[in-house]
Design a protein around this motif. Sequence first.
Motif, mmCIF file in Angstrom:
data_model
loop_
_atom_site.group_PDB
_atom_site.id
_atom_site.type_symbol
_atom_site.label_atom_id
_atom_site.label_comp_id
_atom_site.label_asym_id
_atom_site.label_seq_id
_atom_site.Cartn_x
_atom_site.Cartn_y
_atom_site.Cartn_z
ATOM 1 N N CYS A 1 3.024 2.244 -5.408
ATOM 2 C CA CYS A 1 3.768 1.293 -6.237
ATOM 3 C C CYS A 1 4.935 2.007 -6.908
ATOM 4 O O CYS A 1 4.762 3.037 -7.539
ATOM 5 C CB CYS A 1 2.838 0.690 -7.284
ATOM 6 S SG CYS A 1 3.666 -0.387 -8.463
ATOM 7 N N ILE B 1 0.582 -2.420 -10.729
ATOM 8 C CA ILE B 1 1.719 -3.130 -11.325
ATOM 9 C C ILE B 1 1.475 -3.357 -12.809
ATOM 10 O O ILE B 1 2.369 -3.193 -13.648
ATOM 11 C CB ILE B 1 1.961 -4.461 -10.593
ATOM 12 C CG1 ILE B 1 2.408 -4.182 -9.155
ATOM 13 C CG2 ILE B 1 3.003 -5.304 -11.323
ATOM 14 C CD1 ILE B 1 2.495 -5.413 -8.277
ATOM 15 N N HIS C 1 8.171 1.186 -9.559
ATOM 16 C CA HIS C 1 8.579 0.176 -10.527
ATOM 17 C C HIS C 1 9.782 0.702 -11.292
ATOM 18 O O HIS C 1 9.836 1.894 -11.608
ATOM 19 C CB HIS C 1 7.426 -0.089 -11.506
ATOM 20 C CG HIS C 1 7.307 -1.510 -11.923
ATOM 21 N ND1 HIS C 1 6.747 -2.484 -11.114
ATOM 22 C CD2 HIS C 1 7.662 -2.150 -13.062
ATOM 23 C CE1 HIS C 1 6.747 -3.647 -11.753
ATOM 24 N NE2 HIS C 1 7.308 -3.466 -12.928
#
Length: 723
Positions: free
Chosen positions: A271, A43, A273
């Motif tokens: 992940c 992140i 994003h």
Amino acid sequence: MKLVKNFRAKLGLGFLGFGFVIVVVSSIFYHEKLENIYADELISFANYDLNNKVRDFQSTLTQSGVVIKELSEAKAIISAIKNPKNTQLVNEVKQLLRYNVLINRNFSQLRYLDEKGQEVVRINRNSKTDDVYIVEDDKLQYKGDRYYFKALKTKGLYEKWYSNLDLNIEHGKIERPFVGTIRVGTPIYIDDKFKGVIIVNLNLNDLLENMRKSKSFDVYLVDQDGEFIIYKDFSQDWSRYLQRDFNLYKELPKIAKDLLIGSNFTCDDGCVHSRVIFNNYDTEEVLRLVLKARKSINYKQEDIKQFSVFILLGLFPLGLVMAYFFTKRPSNMINEISQAKKHLEEDVETEISSRLESEEKYKMLFDGSPDCFIVTSIEKRSFSKIQEISRSIHQILGYTQEEMKKYTFDEILSSNEELTEKDILERIDLHDMFLLLLKLKHKKGHDIVCEVSFELRNNHVHQNLIFIVIRNINDRIKLEAEKEEKEAILIQQSKMATVGEMIGNIAHQWRQPLNALSLVLNKINTLYEMDRLTPEKMENSFEQGITAIEKMSGTIDDFRNFFKPNKKKENFNVVESIKNSIGIVEDILKSNDIFIEKEFDSNVIVSGYQNEFSQVILNLVSNAKDVLIEKEELIKKEIVIHVEKDDRKAYILVRDNGGGIPEEIKEKVFNPYFTTKEEGKGTGIGLYMSKMIIEKSMDGRLTVSNDEHGAVFKVELRLALED
């Protein structure tokens, strides 16, 4: 000895056991934390990547907005709008817009349209050669019906308008190769009346390509419908324009809908994003950047296990080595420590010496350069007092170093300088380094035009530190003025030399009609004396005389048209221009038994100054003629003119069989006043002027070489763009 060996064995086993316990405990109690750490790292990396890419994209748009706002307020543009028939003012606007395209590498086109939508000035950047040029007036277009002009007419003073990110679509056609383009524009108002617009086309190809690059993530740029602008591997770029049945919903079907409203995910696939990079309120377009991690968390867990095994396998030999090291005799350790101390002292001494030497070199550079170096900083949106300055400031502005440290940089700006401290600081915000021409105050009161560069240097010690370099360019300006004056003198000398040679050509071409006219007059006189001059014979003789006179008059017209100046570039046929040049000297060539051979590609069109080009061809042919006249031993004297072209250029070769140019002087033939002819028979400026015309006026190239027969002069010119 046995005691030492037992001690080594116990120490090695103890070290190995201790390490094993650490690994086991870490694996049991911190395994879950390591997962969370890795997820947090992803992140963090995603945020870092997104911040950089969003910043680069938005700073590009912000910079272009600042530039067009400055242009909409520029005095030169306002003056030209108020005085549209003033050619000098319009030319100043052209140069101002061209300068802005030169210094902004992503500007592909910059235009000023009047209140009706007619282009007044257009500056283009050639996407292949990166050349920046001013579009000729006769090629300017009407843009009043374009969507961007209509949109800009609705904007208020200083308001900016942004187009969609598209492929530079004009007339329903997509420009190829693809150019990712955003148009940015602002209206111009004078006395609250709409007077036109300033609009720039931004070429974002490099920016989009850098946006795609990432070490840890697959990068996608999508619009509000999930259509791809850029795709991770190029295969689906610009899907919304190329009508491909593939979008974010098919790439990430489970999470695409949520991603387009701004969610972030940490799941089995890694992940993911997303962030809005551009929300265009003018067109309701929303561009979103999506990052998807290439490695999953499960994959990272395997890395952790493998790393644990690696440590366990490495601890046993490491334990043995450590046991051996710590059980060596104390004297060995003392010797090693002594040697280490000695090496450390030598390293410290070397480092101090190196730093002193570097500092000395820095001082020599700082104070020994003719350019002035200034170190200052920015505090509360203003320049602080000058912190460091080199001694050369005295030669440039007349101040001492101590005097200058009492000032801030904006206090030495001339009152006549249009750019203010605020303008310079805004540019520093947009560029880490840039160059300006500024008027600075001299201590004696007059202004000095200087070339000033600014560089922002931030580190962990100094924030907002500005490094400024001032260069006095007055001498350069004087040299350029002197150079232009010398070139003007050379041009005049070249013209005078050419006129003298042309008078000889006129005389040569008049010999035949003058001889015919003389015969007609003698014929009239003889018939009259013999009383045989009838009206019919008189009329016939009169017509013959008129024919001879018309031929002489035509010769004068040919030469006058040849030397008639043309200030405007035009498209012309190279072959026709060469034929006209040859016609002027054809009689002289024939009278000296010089044969001229023509090898022409008939349809070769270039842009430039036709009469100046004809003068170059005439110079090259005349030089070849003079060489061949001196070669009395040659049985056949010939000049060959060959014209051909490829996709981009025209090539004109002028060859002779006069034996060529000696190697020791070949590099000098284009120098002014260099000639191999006898004194009084040559000025040495014909070839120099020819090179200036081709390379300076027509942006081409003129070179010389030798082949097996003689000299070969080669002219290269760009082909004219098709309408």
